[in-house]
Design an enzyme around this catalytic site. Sequence first.
Site, PDB file in Angstrom:
ATOM      1  N   HIS A  96       1.994   2.162   0.372  1.00 59.80           N
ATOM      2  CA  HIS A  96       0.927   1.881  -0.591  1.00 59.80           C
ATOM      3  C   HIS A  96       1.032   2.756  -1.846  1.00 59.80           C
ATOM      4  O   HIS A  96       0.431   2.419  -2.868  1.00 59.80           O
ATOM      5  CB  HIS A  96      -0.446   2.122   0.042  1.00 59.80           C
ATOM      6  CG  HIS A  96      -1.097   0.888   0.592  1.00 59.80           C
ATOM      7  ND1 HIS A  96      -1.174  -0.298  -0.101  1.00 59.80           N
ATOM      8  CD2 HIS A  96      -1.750   0.665   1.769  1.00 59.80           C
ATOM      9  CE1 HIS A  96      -1.820  -1.196   0.619  1.00 59.80           C
ATOM     10  NE2 HIS A  96      -2.176  -0.647   1.762  1.00 59.80           N
ATOM     11  N   GLY A 109      -8.112   1.670  10.212  1.00 60.16           N
ATOM     12  CA  GLY A 109      -6.978   2.323  10.842  1.00 60.16           C
ATOM     13  C   GLY A 109      -6.535   3.536  10.059  1.00 60.16           C
ATOM     14  O   GLY A 109      -6.273   4.599  10.612  1.00 60.16           O
ATOM     15  N   ALA A 110      -6.471   3.377   8.733  1.00 58.69           N
ATOM     16  CA  ALA A 110      -6.057   4.474   7.862  1.00 58.69           C
ATOM     17  C   ALA A 110      -6.356   4.071   6.429  1.00 58.69           C
ATOM     18  O   ALA A 110      -6.641   2.914   6.133  1.00 58.69           O
ATOM     19  CB  ALA A 110      -4.573   4.790   8.038  1.00 58.69           C
ATOM     20  N   GLU A 135      -2.295  -5.503  -0.011  1.00 55.06           N
ATOM     21  CA  GLU A 135      -2.239  -5.478   1.445  1.00 55.06           C
ATOM     22  C   GLU A 135      -1.184  -6.434   2.007  1.00 55.06           C
ATOM     23  O   GLU A 135      -0.441  -6.076   2.912  1.00 55.06           O
ATOM     24  CB  GLU A 135      -3.621  -5.789   2.035  1.00 55.06           C
ATOM     25  CG  GLU A 135      -4.679  -4.752   1.706  1.00 55.06           C
ATOM     26  CD  GLU A 135      -4.340  -3.357   2.215  1.00 55.06           C
ATOM     27  OE1 GLU A 135      -3.384  -3.202   3.009  1.00 55.06           O
ATOM     28  OE2 GLU A 135      -5.025  -2.405   1.807  1.00 55.06           O
ATOM     29  N   GLU A 155      -5.049   4.826   2.236  1.00 56.42           N
ATOM     30  CA  GLU A 155      -3.913   5.307   1.441  1.00 56.42           C
ATOM     31  C   GLU A 155      -4.291   6.160   0.246  1.00 56.42           C
ATOM     32  O   GLU A 155      -3.533   6.228  -0.730  1.00 56.42           O
ATOM     33  CB  GLU A 155      -3.099   4.098   0.950  1.00 56.42           C
ATOM     34  CG  GLU A 155      -3.771   3.254  -0.138  1.00 56.42           C
ATOM     35  CD  GLU A 155      -4.574   2.094   0.390  1.00 56.42           C
ATOM     36  OE1 GLU A 155      -4.836   1.148  -0.363  1.00 56.42           O
ATOM     37  OE2 GLU A 155      -4.935   2.115   1.580  1.00 56.42           O
ATOM     38  N   ASN A 156      -5.428   6.843   0.267  1.00 55.13           N
ATOM     39  CA  ASN A 156      -5.832   7.662  -0.873  1.00 55.13           C
ATOM     40  C   ASN A 156      -4.655   8.458  -1.433  1.00 55.13           C
ATOM     41  O   ASN A 156      -3.899   9.061  -0.691  1.00 55.13           O
ATOM     42  CB  ASN A 156      -6.925   8.657  -0.448  1.00 55.13           C
ATOM     43  CG  ASN A 156      -7.962   8.030   0.446  1.00 55.13           C
ATOM     44  OD1 ASN A 156      -8.704   7.160   0.026  1.00 55.13           O
ATOM     45  ND2 ASN A 156      -8.006   8.473   1.689  1.00 55.13           N
ATOM     46  N   HIS A 176       2.976   2.049   6.503  1.00 55.97           N
ATOM     47  CA  HIS A 176       2.118   1.196   5.676  1.00 55.97           C
ATOM     48  C   HIS A 176       1.395   2.007   4.608  1.00 55.97           C
ATOM     49  O   HIS A 176       1.417   1.664   3.419  1.00 55.97           O
ATOM     50  CB  HIS A 176       1.100   0.484   6.578  1.00 55.97           C
ATOM     51  CG  HIS A 176       0.180  -0.441   5.853  1.00 55.97           C
ATOM     52  ND1 HIS A 176       0.405  -1.794   5.761  1.00 55.97           N
ATOM     53  CD2 HIS A 176      -0.977  -0.216   5.172  1.00 55.97           C
ATOM     54  CE1 HIS A 176      -0.561  -2.365   5.065  1.00 55.97           C
ATOM     55  NE2 HIS A 176      -1.420  -1.413   4.700  1.00 55.97           N
ATOM     56  N   GLU A 177       0.743   3.094   5.020  1.00 53.40           N
ATOM     57  CA  GLU A 177      -0.034   3.872   4.051  1.00 53.40           C
ATOM     58  C   GLU A 177       0.882   4.585   3.045  1.00 53.40           C
ATOM     59  O   GLU A 177       0.531   4.710   1.870  1.00 53.40           O
ATOM     60  CB  GLU A 177      -0.930   4.879   4.772  1.00 53.40           C
ATOM     61  CG  GLU A 177      -1.849   4.275   5.815  1.00 53.40           C
ATOM     62  CD  GLU A 177      -2.669   3.097   5.312  1.00 53.40           C
ATOM     63  OE1 GLU A 177      -2.996   3.033   4.109  1.00 53.40           O
ATOM     64  OE2 GLU A 177      -2.988   2.212   6.139  1.00 53.40           O
TER      65      GLU A 177
END
Length: 880
Positions: free
Chosen positions: A307, A267-268, A326, A270-271, A303-304
């Site tokens: 993170h 989905g994505a 997570e 989080e870099n 969410h990202e």
Amino acid sequence: MRDASPRTVYLKDYTPPDFLVDRIDLLIELDEQATRITATLAMRRRPGARRAAVLSLDGEQLRLVSLKLDGLLLEQSRYAVHADALIVREIPGQPFVLETVTIIDPSANTALEGLYLSGGMFCTQCEAQGFRRITYFPDRPDVMAVYTTTLVADKARYPVLLSNGNLDGSGDLLNGRHWARWIDPYPKPSYLFALVAGQLECLEDHYTTRSGRAVTLRIFAEAHDIDKCGHAMASLRNAMRWDEDNFGREYDLDLYMIVAVSHFNMGAMENKGLNIFNTRYVLARPDTATDADYEHIESVIGHEYFHNWTGNRITCRDWFQLSLKEGLTVFRDQEFSADRHSRAVKRIDDVNMLRTRQFAEDAGPLAHPVRPESYIEINNFYTLTVYEKGAELIRMLRTLLGADGFRSGSDLYFTRHDGQAVTCEDFVRCMEDANGVDLAQFRRWYSQAGTPELTLESHHDPASASLELMVRQRCPATPGQPDKLPLHIPLALGLLDADGFELPLQLDGESGPSPATTRVLAIRKPEQRFRFVNLPAKPAISALRGFSAPVRLTLARTPDELAFLFARDSDACTRWDAGQQLATQAILETLQRPEDARCADLLVATFRALTRETSQDLSYQALLLTLPGEDYVSGCLDSVDPVALHQARQDIRRRLASELTEAWRTLYHDHHRDEYNQFDAPAIGRRRLKNTALDYLASLDDADAHELALRQFETCRTMTDRIAALAAIVNSHHPHQTAALEAFYRQWRDEDLVVGKWFTLQATSRLPGGLARVQALMRHPAFDIRMPNHVRSLIGAFSQSNPVNFHAGDGAGYRFLADRVGELNGINPQIAARMLTALTTWRRYEPHRQALMRAALEQVAETAGLSPDVYEVATKALAA
């Protein structure tokens, strides 16, 4: 069959790395078929490490050009190149610098791990183990380094060059090339590395943190999509403020970037400072995205972003600890969404996913603890158990400790472990230390697989005005774990009198003021008794309020008692659950005892009353009026005939539609409005309730329903209403079905995400001929099996959300999926393994389908050149 089984990795075998990387400088000269990477690693032995003279670096599908140690070119006798590693011998004892030059082919990377091409742009995905496909490195999360990345590329084709951190410089070079240098000042593991290069437009905004730091926000997308990024930007700003308010966390770089990518397995991601997103979780416009899309985008953006602290600043020691980041971050995004919208609806949506999908995972051959003990391919553990059940563990800790106690524990966690790679145990220890409690028994949730079962038995004694409650807990055996220990389970409980009023819960022996009307009982033993007093009349028991623990609850109730709770319970979750249980009993009654319609009669009566309610939360009212899905009802059966179950549910649905026709029409017309650009809770609720009514009316499949659906399809302006109307048309014998589908495709054929919705509507149609439709759509020019979104929207939707067609008695659906998994295995093993999970629950079905599903699994297991991803899923499913 494979020639050799892949290696299994065990948590018990974890050892710290012998060597650490303090700094890595990357020079990446981008080329579609021959990207050249120069990696300079400043390394040292870990204090206390064994005096190994050999350094092993992970690497896959790399061509080594040169290798230097402290500036000297190494002779070939000093190193060895293997398929998955670079071994360097005679490593000095003091800190050293290792330089590798490698070449990779991004154009050949269809697995979408490491560096690959996506729609004409370079993109990376390094979690979990993709960085080893870019350069040689100790590719494990407990090796954290400071990264400097210099990108070089053709300026005309790749004018935008992005990587982690802050931009340190850029400029032009000879021959039409240019460069950009990025510095990320915070040490991070290799899985958080990212780069993007391509022709992209940018939407820019700004944010000032609570402490006054100015942050530039940028969302990058292709030019034709940049007008769909406004909602994502607003969501990002909302998430940043929410994290400051609720967890005290501020952003720490000068720049926060998001890039929307069409070819993406997840989905994505989080870099650090450069989030890479699947386009479906960024792009939204009222005419192209549904209300659900808008809500999902806000949730995933949050969410990202969250993170940054729960995953980036503090990361996992090893991949067995995946839920550390997570599970905690899912809990954070759930609370963010609940605060932004309807808390009741958000909680019920999450509970529904747990009970239908995660509980099935717990009960199947791939069951594993929140912190797994072993894996063959780590990508297979990006599961509902790790994410959603992991979030429930965090929620239980907050329930047990209270909001203030949980906040104290999280504050300690951020302070104690900033910049470290840690474990689930470290997180729980912070909760203990901040609150002075012992959570030793609670830790078992992390190591024991399966869904616990709670059984409640009650006895009311009018003479003593007391209610005795016996609570028993057990957890079924799961693969590798036949015996389970008692867990620490928070059970939230309420009692209602005959008029539906909440009663105080006072335990025998307590004194003082009346206690609260909801109490959390700590269940720690296999059996526990609780005696409540001052209850002259038998109360109704409202158990597991707020779904206070991820358990299966058994509490004997008559249909009348369920109807009472469905009408009167003040807890949103248990009220909804009572309705789900009553509807489930009606469906099972139709399936097993069609001559007995008592539950169905009662369900019709309770629904009739509910349609007349005046609700402040229309989305919640729509949920109350929604029947449980077949996947939930099937969990109540020992042996499932999915076609018969589907028919039983359809019979109940049509009865509700027939006997409440006027009520559905009233609800529809009362809430049918043209609200094109409104996404507040009231507008979303009106659409949700209106389209629930439309769905019931469409099940009548008559001329009036056909006209209503077609009129909405032709006149509405929001994608929410357009999709709801088209779904009603596609799932009925509508005379304009073909024309509507063709018109929808003509209008939206240039919008890939909308075409994906078009695929899904047809793949999930309940009408006969589902497999033939899917096979025809695979030949459609808009379908590309190399695109994960297309695979999910067509093959995944058919196999996971169309039980009546996928589970057809001839087994053709199973053979089709096995063939597609075999095809995808050579293209994208991650996606292939995820598609295969639709066959892993084969033991739940009646014997005929069991045999057909097992045969399809065996076909996959015998595939030549099977990837570790697919091998692990297939062999575990067959062995269970």
